[in-house]
Enzyme design. Structure first.
Site, short mmCIF file in Angstrom:
data_model
loop_
_atom_site.label_atom_id
_atom_site.label_comp_id
_atom_site.label_asym_id
_atom_site.label_seq_id
_atom_site.Cartn_x
_atom_site.Cartn_y
_atom_site.Cartn_z
N ASP A 306 9.23 -67.22 71.15
CA ASP A 306 8.84 -66.91 72.52
C ASP A 306 10.07 -66.91 73.42
O ASP A 306 10.40 -67.91 74.03
CB ASP A 306 7.81 -67.92 73.02
CG ASP A 306 7.19 -67.54 74.35
OD1 ASP A 306 7.30 -66.37 74.75
OD2 ASP A 306 6.60 -68.42 74.99
N GLU A 340 10.13 -64.21 82.66
CA GLU A 340 8.71 -64.08 82.35
C GLU A 340 8.01 -65.42 82.41
O GLU A 340 6.88 -65.52 82.89
CB GLU A 340 8.54 -63.46 80.95
CG GLU A 340 7.10 -63.15 80.57
CD GLU A 340 6.35 -64.30 79.92
OE1 GLU A 340 5.13 -64.21 79.79
OE2 GLU A 340 6.99 -65.31 79.54
N GLU A 341 8.68 -66.48 81.94
CA GLU A 341 8.00 -67.75 81.75
C GLU A 341 7.57 -68.43 83.04
O GLU A 341 6.49 -69.01 83.11
CB GLU A 341 8.90 -68.71 80.95
CG GLU A 341 9.14 -68.31 79.51
CD GLU A 341 7.90 -68.38 78.63
OE1 GLU A 341 6.81 -68.66 79.16
OE2 GLU A 341 8.03 -68.14 77.43
N ASP A 368 5.58 -59.81 72.55
CA ASP A 368 5.62 -61.18 73.06
C ASP A 368 4.52 -62.03 72.45
O ASP A 368 3.92 -62.86 73.10
CB ASP A 368 5.51 -61.18 74.60
CG ASP A 368 5.77 -62.55 75.21
OD1 ASP A 368 6.34 -63.41 74.51
OD2 ASP A 368 5.40 -62.77 76.38
N HIS A 439 6.12 -73.08 73.25
CA HIS A 439 6.61 -73.91 74.35
C HIS A 439 6.92 -75.34 73.91
O HIS A 439 6.73 -76.29 74.67
CB HIS A 439 5.60 -73.94 75.51
CG HIS A 439 5.37 -72.62 76.16
ND1 HIS A 439 4.45 -72.43 77.18
CD2 HIS A 439 5.94 -71.39 75.96
CE1 HIS A 439 4.46 -71.16 77.56
NE2 HIS A 439 5.36 -70.52 76.83
#
Length: 476
Positions: A306, A340-341, A368, A439
């Site tokens: 990611d 993006e995060e 993604d 994450h």
């Protein structure tokens, strides 16, 4: 029933961990049906022109571990790439230099102002009834605790309804939202909205059971959203094991006290950039097919799945076309988005900076979802475009990645797609392992199989090439 004559050629993938042999299948059809087409659908004659180039693209993408090795360089030498960090700046500069070395055209960056959130030191500790550390990660965007931390009795709930039902008991408490993971879509709302929902009832901090499958005591970070008008309280994710342990103690009637210390804070916005490279179209260079992923990541792990892998397999589409001297009719553009995060500003900036040419975007494809075994593509667009894509995807049946399903979304392409009604695709993969590491500190390149990643690159390359090479626009 489909009758096929299959010419099978062994293709060795050398130099990869666990050297393996995969079989490249070249399908010679004796009837007019292909995988991915419904019974009664005929194979369009136009597809024949793309079989040979598709086979070349697949062979090149899967012949070695180039994509995996490039991802390893990114994640080993630069690592995690949170927006506003020096590591993301290094990754942007590295990507520009490597794209130029690949011979891509019009390689450049496009400036984007991004938020800078800094995690700082953080910890969570069980104080009563026993004293030990808790596996935790502050949620992205969380405010800090006071310097000495915040200490309080824990009140455990298992959803928002239970939270609201006990509103009168939450003042001054640390709330634990212990909701078992079912799917990301079902449970991410507790990470996003849990802090504000608890704060409205007087909670001083919130702990969220990590949004991911149970196991290995891994906390999962991710962004939260503070609601307007609600107090901003510190918020952290804790491992499922720690959440269940606290829950058991509370169920037994024991007083559970936790001390939470967090230094997370925002600094002023800083300059970042989207990275862009192209293969210019030979006939219609003003019409564009975009492929891409997001280069930023959270500040834990190395951002391999990611979304470093998504960036690399998108980029591979252009590198491989360039290497094989396959220049399609239309321009193929790779974009490595920033932020993006924790903000989505890279996708918004692309839309705004390219608004004048969005109508000439033929398709946008985002990767993604990880780069595990590919299954096909999600798609949103017209029925006519779907029929064309179903035929194109049949060229990927040997991977196998020939499925076209509903979807086709992506955080980075969505602003442009919605603004200009652009056909949208997303690479779909076997995501059974993705949320185990999502994450977390475990999002590292060793979790990715080089051969599976190569197949993802092959799927992205063939799909982008054929869409860009079609004599008519997709869906026309």
């Amino acid at each position: 029933m489909i009758t096929r004559i299959a010419a099978l050629q062994d293709l060795r993938i050398a130099g990869l961990p666990g050297v393996r042999t995969i079989r490249k299948v070249v399908l010679l059809l004796t009837m007019t049906l292909l995988p991915g087409l419904a019974a009664g659908d005929s194979v369009p004659t136009w597809l024949d022109a793309y079989r040979a180039p598709a086979a070349r693209l697949i062979e090149e993408a899967t012949r070695d571990g180039f994509a995996w090795n490039r991802l390893a360089v990114l994640t080993d030498t630069i690592g995690a790439r949170l927006s506003g960090s020096p590591q993301l700046d290094r990754a942007i500069a590295w990507a520009v230099a490597e794209m130029k070395r690949d011979g891509l055209e019009n390689v450049h960056t496009e400036k984007v102002a991004v938020p800078k959130w800094v995690r700082g030191a953080e910890s969570a500790e069980l104080i009563e009834p026993a004293r030990h550390s808790i596996a935790m990660l502050g949620l992205g965007g969380s405010v800090a605790t006071p310097r000495d931390g915040v200490e309080g009795r824990v009140f455990v709930v298992h959803g928002f309804e239970e939270l609201d039902a006990h509103a009168s008991q939450l003042r001054g408490r640390i709330v634990l939202l212990n909701v078992a993971f079912t799917s990301y879509g079902d449970t991410v709302r507790y990470r996003r909205r849990g802090a504000s929902r608890a704060a409205r009832h007087g909670a001083v901090a919130v702990l969220i059971r990590s949004i991911g499958p149970d196991g290995l005591r891994l906390p999962h970070t991710g962004a939260l959203d503070y609601e307007a008008g609600a107090p901003r309280i510190p918020a952290a994710a804790i491992s499922s094991e720690d959440a269940d342990g606290i829950d058991r103690m509370a169920t037994r009637g024991e007083q559970v006290v936790v001390r939470l210390k967090m230094e997370g804070h925002f600094e002023s916005d800083v300059e970042s950039a989207n990275v862009v490279g192209e293969i210019l179209g030979r006939e219609r260079p003003d019409e564009i097919v975009v492929v891409g992923g997001h280069l930023d990541s959270w500040d834990v792990g190395a951002g391999a799945s990611d979304d470093g892998g998504g960036c690399i397999v998108s980029w591979e589409a252009l590198r491989i076309m360039k290497k094989l001297n396959l220049r399609p009719r239309r321009t193929v553009r790779v974009v490595l988005w920033t932020n993006e995060e924790n903000g989505g500003r890279g996708g918004l900036a692309y839309r705004d900076q390219h608004r004048a040419e969005l109508a000439r975007h033929v398709a946008m494809i985002e990767s993604d979802n990880g780069v595990f075994r590919p299954a096909g593509f999600g798609f949103s667009g017209s029925d006519a475009a779907r029929q064309t894509l179903t035929a194109i995807a049949s060229l990927l049946s040997a991977l196998p990645a020939s499925s076209i399903v509903a979807g086709g979304d992506g955080a980075d392409i969505t602003p442009s797609v919605q603004d200009a009604h652009i056909p949208a695709l997303s690479l779909e993969v076997d995501a059974s392992m993705y949320f185990n590491i999502h994450h977390t500190q475990a999002d590292t390149v060793d979790k990715i199989d080089p051969a599976e990643m190569a197949k993802c690159a092959a799927a992205m390359t063939v799909m982008a090439y054929v869409i860009a090479e079609l004599p008519q626009r997709l869906g026309s």
